[in-house]
Design an enzyme around this catalytic site. Structure first.
Site, PDB file in Angstrom:
ATOM      1  N   GLY A  13       0.695  -1.113   0.052  1.00 42.07           N
ATOM      2  CA  GLY A  13      -0.050  -0.143  -0.042  1.00 42.07           C
ATOM      3  C   GLY A  13       0.810   1.135  -0.098  1.00 42.07           C
ATOM      4  N   ASP A  33      -3.421  -7.249  -5.838  1.00 47.64           N
ATOM      5  CA  ASP A  33      -2.215  -8.028  -5.979  1.00 47.64           C
ATOM      6  C   ASP A  33      -2.356  -9.445  -5.889  1.00 47.64           C
ATOM      7  OD1 ASP A  33       0.868  -6.477  -5.381  1.00 47.64           O
ATOM      8  OD2 ASP A  33       0.523  -8.535  -5.071  1.00 47.64           O
ATOM      9  N   ASN A  55      -4.643 -12.005 -10.424  1.00 43.15           N
ATOM     10  CA  ASN A  55      -3.781 -11.617 -11.547  1.00 43.15           C
ATOM     11  C   ASN A  55      -4.596 -10.401 -12.194  1.00 43.15           C
ATOM     12  OD1 ASN A  55      -2.254 -11.486 -14.022  1.00 43.15           O
ATOM     13  ND2 ASN A  55      -1.458 -13.312 -13.506  1.00 43.15           N
ATOM     14  N   SER A  75       3.018  -0.278  -9.671  1.00 43.96           N
ATOM     15  CA  SER A  75       4.216  -0.418  -9.626  1.00 43.96           C
ATOM     16  C   SER A  75       4.474  -1.923  -9.869  1.00 43.96           C
ATOM     17  CB  SER A  75       4.906  -0.307  -8.374  1.00 43.96           C
ATOM     18  OG  SER A  75       6.088  -0.610  -8.076  1.00 43.96           O
ATOM     19  N   CYS A  78       9.329  -5.772 -11.091  1.00 43.48           N
ATOM     20  CA  CYS A  78      10.626  -5.171 -11.747  1.00 43.48           C
ATOM     21  C   CYS A  78      11.646  -6.426 -12.330  1.00 43.48           C
ATOM     22  CB  CYS A  78      11.463  -4.498 -10.812  1.00 43.48           C
ATOM     23  SG  CYS A  78      12.009  -5.414  -9.097  1.00 43.48           S
ATOM     24  N   ASN A 315      10.277  -5.128  -1.996  1.00 42.83           N
ATOM     25  CA  ASN A 315       9.595  -4.850  -3.161  1.00 42.83           C
ATOM     26  C   ASN A 315       8.421  -3.595  -3.132  1.00 42.83           C
ATOM     27  OD1 ASN A 315      10.400  -7.133  -4.439  1.00 42.83           O
ATOM     28  ND2 ASN A 315       9.085  -8.304  -3.392  1.00 42.83           N
ATOM     29  N   SER A 316       8.509  -2.569  -2.041  1.00 47.52           N
ATOM     30  CA  SER A 316       7.918  -1.575  -1.859  1.00 47.52           C
ATOM     31  C   SER A 316       8.227  -0.266  -2.410  1.00 47.52           C
ATOM     32  CB  SER A 316       7.412  -1.292  -0.477  1.00 47.52           C
ATOM     33  OG  SER A 316       6.265  -0.302  -0.189  1.00 47.52           O
TER      34      SER A 316
END
EC number: 2.1.1.204
Length: 331
Positions: A13, A33, A55, A75, A78, A315-316
């Site tokens: 979040g 998510d 998904n 986001s 990556c 991962n944020s």
């Protein structure tokens, strides 16, 4: 105007927090998510937000239009754009959901604003070219950035790619540039000291173990008056090299003396005792939350382990950087 937001790849979040910090008028209507632990943390902090454990490719254009949202914050994964992820780019299956979103963007007639964050390296990718071409086709003005939290007064390095976009029908006070921008249009104070984010009482479980102390040469060590720290990754505390900084109350002189010792000395049992006296420790999840500019009342549920917290934080996103970009996007 009261904006309606779709938060995709919502994680814990960070985008939601950034929206609140920006002071803009609106609400997150739906978040999505596939990470169940991240979703547990998200629900703990935002119990009233509609959250899908799905998904992204299961969200049809018709469904998104039905939500009547006009903002997308996201986001995407990556890994397709990192060295560790082998930079497979558009061939990486983890890029599929973002490519799907790009493919349906022309069907999302209500979407007026987009903010996307990713790792440095995305700007060199084929997926980036596909994304920006689609933005142009859909009549979006956009600006790309490479920014670190240190540029907004936060003592943490976390260089990331950002893209903000809005439909050309909306006048924009911000003058866009064709090149990637590496600073924000206003100046910020020098980063504050690490002391500001330290917890008063920290358990000994965060102290580095003897086996870790033997590798002291690879550590990035912070002190109370430090105005910088390294990027924290999801491997923090599991690996030492390049995963984030550690903290000590000891003097810089003592730390340097030990770090300048030879490799054979550091590996010897006789050298472990002085290393122990440094009381080198990992930053706690709550301290890293503060370095990533999450609000003070943000917390992890007790059911989430420390290791899981570190993975989620790695991962944020940095809340303050995104908050500042939102202000530009909606100016």
């Amino acid at each position: 105007m009261h904006h309606r937001i779709l938060e995709l790849y919502s994680g814990i979040g960070g985008m939601h927090c950034a929206w609140h910090e920006s002071g803009l008028n609106g609400e997150v209507i739906t978040a999505a998510d596939i990470n169940t632990v991240a979703n547990e943390v998200y629900k703990h902090n935002f119990p009233n937000t509609n959250l899908f454990n799905k998904n992204i490719q299961s969200l049809s254009a018709a469904y998104i239009n039905q939500l009547n949202v006009n903002v997308i914050l996201m986001s995407p994964p990556c890994q397709p754009f990192t060295r560790n992820g082998k930079f497979l780019d558009e061939s990486d299956t983890r890029a599929d959901s973002f490519l799907y979103l790009i493919s349906i963007l022309d069907q999302l007639s209500n979407i007026e604003y987009i903010l996307m964050e990713n790792v440095k390296g995305f700007e060199c990718s084929i997926v980036r070219n596909i994304f920006t071409k689609k933005l142009q086709e859909c009549n979006f003005d956009f600006q790309e950035f490479l920014l670190s939290p240190t540029s907004v007064g936060v003592p943490n390095s976390r260089l990331r790619y950002y893209c903000i976009a809005r439909r050309c029908s909306k006048p924009w006070n911000f003058k866009t540039k064709t090149e990637i921008v590496e600073c924000l249009p206003r100046e910020f104070d020098e980063p504050y000291c690490i002391e500001c984010i330290l917890e008063e009482e920290v358990s000994d479980k965060f102290l580095l173990k003897d086996q870790q102390l033997k590798r002291a040469k690879v550590l990035d060590v912070c002190h109370r008056d430090s105005r910088r720290s390294c990027c924290f990754t999801k491997a923090y505390s599991h690996y030492l090299d390049g995963t984030g900084s550690v903290f000590t109350e000891a003097s810089r002189e003592l730390v340097e003396k030990i770090k300048n010792a030879s490799a054979s000395e550091l590996g010897s049992s006789e050298f472990i005792q002085p290393l122990r006296e440094l009381k080198l420790r990992f930053f706690t999840p709550q301290e890293i939350l503060a370095l990533m500019s999450f609000p003070k009342d943000y917390s992890f549920p007790e059911t989430v382990s420390t290791k899981q917290c570190y993975r989620l934080l790695g991962n944020s996103v940095n809340v303050r950087v995104i908050s500042e970009l939102l202000k530009i996007l909606f100016n």
